[in-house]
Write an enzyme that holds these catalytic residues in place. Structure first.
Site, PDB file in Angstrom:
ATOM      1  N   CYS A   1       0.742  -1.384  -0.427  1.00 36.61           N
ATOM      2  CA  CYS A   1       0.075   0.002   0.420  1.00 36.61           C
ATOM      3  C   CYS A   1       0.948   1.132   0.027  1.00 36.61           C
ATOM      4  CB  CYS A   1      -1.077  -0.408   1.558  1.00 36.61           C
ATOM      5  SG  CYS A   1      -2.421   1.406   1.208  1.00 36.61           S
TER       6      CYS A   1
ATOM      7  N   GLU B   1      -1.092  -8.749   4.959  1.00 37.66           N
ATOM      8  CA  GLU B   1      -0.636  -9.019   6.525  1.00 37.66           C
ATOM      9  C   GLU B   1      -2.551  -8.990   7.038  1.00 37.66           C
ATOM     10  OE1 GLU B   1      -0.185  -6.241   5.179  1.00 37.66           O
ATOM     11  OE2 GLU B   1      -0.927  -4.158   6.071  1.00 37.66           O
TER      12      GLU B   1
ATOM     13  N   HIS C   1      -3.363  -5.938   0.799  1.00 38.41           N
ATOM     14  CA  HIS C   1      -3.188  -5.538   2.084  1.00 38.41           C
ATOM     15  C   HIS C   1      -2.816  -7.487   2.802  1.00 38.41           C
ATOM     16  CE1 HIS C   1      -2.510  -1.837   3.924  1.00 38.41           C
ATOM     17  NE2 HIS C   1      -3.340  -1.241   3.231  1.00 38.41           N
TER      18      HIS C   1
END
Lengths: 82, 228
Positions: free
Chosen positions: B86, B205, B203
């Site tokens: 990002c 994560e 994302h």
């Protein structure tokens, strides 16, 4: 000395913000509006430089940080201040 | 495998990345403060998501000049693995470590959603734990995610198989209807020519802790473990 810098999108890069403002102006009845380009205006105060030095330094600032050369171009003027 | 996560003022996915790498995957993981001037030995460095320096001027533009970035550029130029998520992707583009730029979403809206992305190249250290064509469901959360590059750059990306993720529908079909932000050719993530630097808007994560049933994001981190 005051550098007045305009950073705008290069030709051919879709300016979605300009387009949105363009439509809004048309909606307000300003039918004569044919195009809107949105950019950034930056003022940088400079001290202790000659006109020629300032030109070089400001150009460098634009290339290094103030504009992204992939999509943006820049132009500036230098005003001497009292 | 030793991981480092760079913390800029305004980073906000640094803790998520740390949690996944250290607590979930059990990897040795350290913070790297943006004011540090030198870098220890790492096998992976993550530039996390967030709003480094408030996104002032352009997302990633100021982070590029953080003291730590000089060492990170050297690390990357020597083949060190670097993942930008990002805002981290935006920083990689501003630094010129990856080509192109991320512009304001075509809708002008901040998009917060979970979207399918198709894996386009499984021959990179970031994707080798999956196979080409597989579809991952990953969260996106950004206002400036519209990938743009000039024609030559785009051709080069395609010719060198540098596109790793594209927005698609749940069956893996890539079409303009499945493009959330107006990115050119639905690009969601790319790698550099030597496939050691990867930037992506989704994302991984945020989708990698088994506390939640979908752990599609683990693919990226497991690939990195596999290739280390």
């Amino acid at each position: 000395m005051l550098a007045k810098i305009h950073v705008t999108l290069k030709d051919g890069v879709l300016d979605t913000q300009g387009k949105a403002v363009h439509h809004a102006l048309n909606d307000l009845g300003y039918e004569e509006v044919q195009g809107v380009n949105l950019g950034k205006y930056v003022e940088v105060q400079l001290d202790g430089l000659s006109q020629a030095e300032a030109e070089d330094r400001v150009r460098e600032m634009c290339q290094k940080l103030l504009a992204n050369p992939v999509i943006e171009s820049y132009r500036f003027t230098l005003d001497s201040q009292e | 495998m030793k991981c480092g996560i760079v913390v800029f003022p305004g980073s906000n996915c640094d803790r998520d990345s740390f949690h996944i790498l250290k607590e979930i995957l059990g990897l040795e993981t350290e913070w790297i403060w943006h004011k540090e001037n030198s870098l220890k030995k790492f096998d992976l460095i993550v530039l996390p998501g967030g709003f480094s320096y408030g996104d002032y001027l352009r997302p990633g533009a100021i982070a590029k000049f953080s003291p730590i970035m000089k060492s990170i550029m050297e690390y990357a130029e020597n083949g060190g693995k670097l993942l930008g998520i990002c805002n981290g992707f935006q920083i990689l583009l501003e630094c010129g470590l990856l080509p192109g730029v991320l512009m304001r979403n075509i809708s002008h809206a901040f998009i917060c959603d979970t979207v399918p992305v198709r894996l386009e190249n499984d021959q990179t250290p970031f994707t080798s734990n999956s196979s080409k064509g597989s579809v991952l469901k990953l969260p996106i959360a950004h206002a400036d995610g519209r990938y743009f590059a000039d024609e030559n750059t785009l051709k080069e990306l395609e010719d060198n198989d540098q596109v790793v993720l594209r927005y698609c529908d749940s069956s893996g079909m890539v079409a303009s209807e499945n493009n959330p932000n107006g990115s050119l050719t639905n690009i969601a993530g790319i790698v550099n020519k030597s496939k050691t630097i990867c930037g992506m808007m989704p994302h991984p994560e945020r989708q990698a802790d088994p506390a939640w049933p979908n752990v599609d994001g683990q693919v990226i981190f497991r690939s990195l473990i596999q290739s280390s």
